[in-house]
Design an enzyme around this catalytic site. Structure first.
Site, PDB file in Angstrom:
ATOM      1  N   GLU A 143       0.854  -1.187   0.000  1.00 34.37           N
ATOM      2  CA  GLU A 143       0.000   0.000   0.000  1.00 34.37           C
ATOM      3  C   GLU A 143       0.889   1.236   0.000  1.00 34.37           C
ATOM      4  O   GLU A 143       1.851   1.335   0.767  1.00 34.37           O
ATOM      5  CB  GLU A 143      -0.898   0.008   1.233  1.00 34.37           C
ATOM      6  CG  GLU A 143      -1.740   1.265   1.359  1.00 34.37           C
ATOM      7  CD  GLU A 143      -2.610   1.253   2.610  1.00 34.37           C
ATOM      8  OE1 GLU A 143      -3.015   0.161   3.045  1.00 34.37           O
ATOM      9  OE2 GLU A 143      -2.864   2.339   3.159  1.00 34.37           O
ATOM     10  N   GLU A 147      -2.358  11.330   3.201  1.00 32.95           N
ATOM     11  CA  GLU A 147      -3.436  11.242   4.179  1.00 32.95           C
ATOM     12  C   GLU A 147      -3.208  12.330   5.209  1.00 32.95           C
ATOM     13  O   GLU A 147      -2.092  12.826   5.387  1.00 32.95           O
ATOM     14  CB  GLU A 147      -3.566   9.861   4.808  1.00 32.95           C
ATOM     15  CG  GLU A 147      -2.388   9.378   5.584  1.00 32.95           C
ATOM     16  CD  GLU A 147      -2.625   7.982   6.151  1.00 32.95           C
ATOM     17  OE1 GLU A 147      -3.783   7.547   6.252  1.00 32.95           O
ATOM     18  OE2 GLU A 147      -1.627   7.312   6.494  1.00 32.95           O
TER      19      GLU A 147
END
Length: 287
Positions: A163, A168
């Site tokens: 990932e 974020e």
């Protein structure tokens, strides 16, 4: 995003989402519609895939490019929202943007709604520059992200698939962005990553470009023109595997609550919208 969410994503894979195994015929050029080459990020790059989000207000995102993950079981992170395929949660705004909107409303047994869009079974990429120009929302418990997940997630599971969290951010700390990697032996709270703080206006005040430049055994995380983190196999814990050498698909979402941000509170104003001006993917131009 901090990625135990994938466990429940797999449980929901029966919602019209087939395997992403690249051996099934999915490659970097599937459903490619690059359009005009504009605003190249410097020399040496060739645009190979994009979505500029042009269209009338209220139009759903392109079904040729995006699939809505639908569900409200927390995605493995304790998120509070129910992610829908409705225009109320993800649609074009008529001004050249995708708007992903988190709302406070009772739906599907949850107290909030939002959206999570993915290119799974639509488009994958291995290496290159992957970028999006995004205006972030704000508020305690608001968790927007732009990230990538290994296309073999259904066959090998998470975090073995890999990932890449391009961006974020915690809505209650709007001047800090994080980039990170999750893989076998370095996932969740033990991910490999770095936070980057900006001075002046918070990230929620305007659009910014969030990108990675990904090559074999090296991924650079970029905010606008600043490389704030570079990861290589040397960053990994001893004996752990670098799993960023195969196709990944793209994800855009806005979570409400969850392990990374905590719950919203009375100070959080709803609705909160993440606006995406574009998503573009480049490869190194042939010499």
């Amino acid at each position: 995003m901090t990625s135990r969410r994938v466990v429940l994503a797999l449980a929901l894979s029966g919602l019209g989402m087939a395997s992403c195994d690249p051996a099934a015929g999915l490659d970097n050029k599937k459903n490619e519609q690059p359009g005009p080459v504009t605003e190249q990020p410097g020399t040496g790059w060739e645009l190979v895939w994009q979505d500029e989000f042009d269209g009338p207000a209220g139009t759903l995102p392109s079904k040729e490019r995006w699939v809505a993950d639908v569900g409200g079981d927390g995605w493995g992170n304790g998120q509070f929202e129910y992610d829908t395929a409705r225009a109320e949660n993800a649609s074009l705004d008529g001004e050249g943007h995708l708007a992903i909107t988190a709302r406070k409303e009772r739906y599907g047994g949850n107290d909030y709604t939002s959206a999570r869009l993915t290119t799974k079974n639509r488009y994958t990429q291995t290496y290159g520059r992957i970028e999006a120009r995004i205006h972030l929302p704000t508020g305690r418990g608001i968790w927007p992200a732009f990230w990538m997940l290994g296309a073999d997630v259904d066959s090998v599971g998470w975090p073995e698939c890999g990932e890449i969290d391009i961006m974020e951010y915690r809505g209650q700390i709007p001047s800090i962005v994080r980039g990170s990697l999750h893989g076998p032996g370095y996932s969740g709270g033990a991910n490999i990553g770095r936070e980057h703080a900006v001075s002046g206006a918070p990230l929620s005040a305007d659009f910014h470009v969030y990108a990675v430049e990904w090559e074999p055994e090296r991924i650079r995380f970029i905010l606008d023109d600043t490389v704030f983190f570079e990861a290589t196999p040397k960053n990994l814990p001893a004996g752990k595997k670098w799993v960023y050498d195969h196709p990944h698909f793209l994800i855009l979402n806005v979570a409400v609550g969850g392990s990374f941000v905590g719950p919203p509170d009375s100070s959080t104003v709803f609705p909160q919208t993440m606006k995406v001006d574009y998503v573009r993917v480049y490869e190194r131009a042939a010499q």
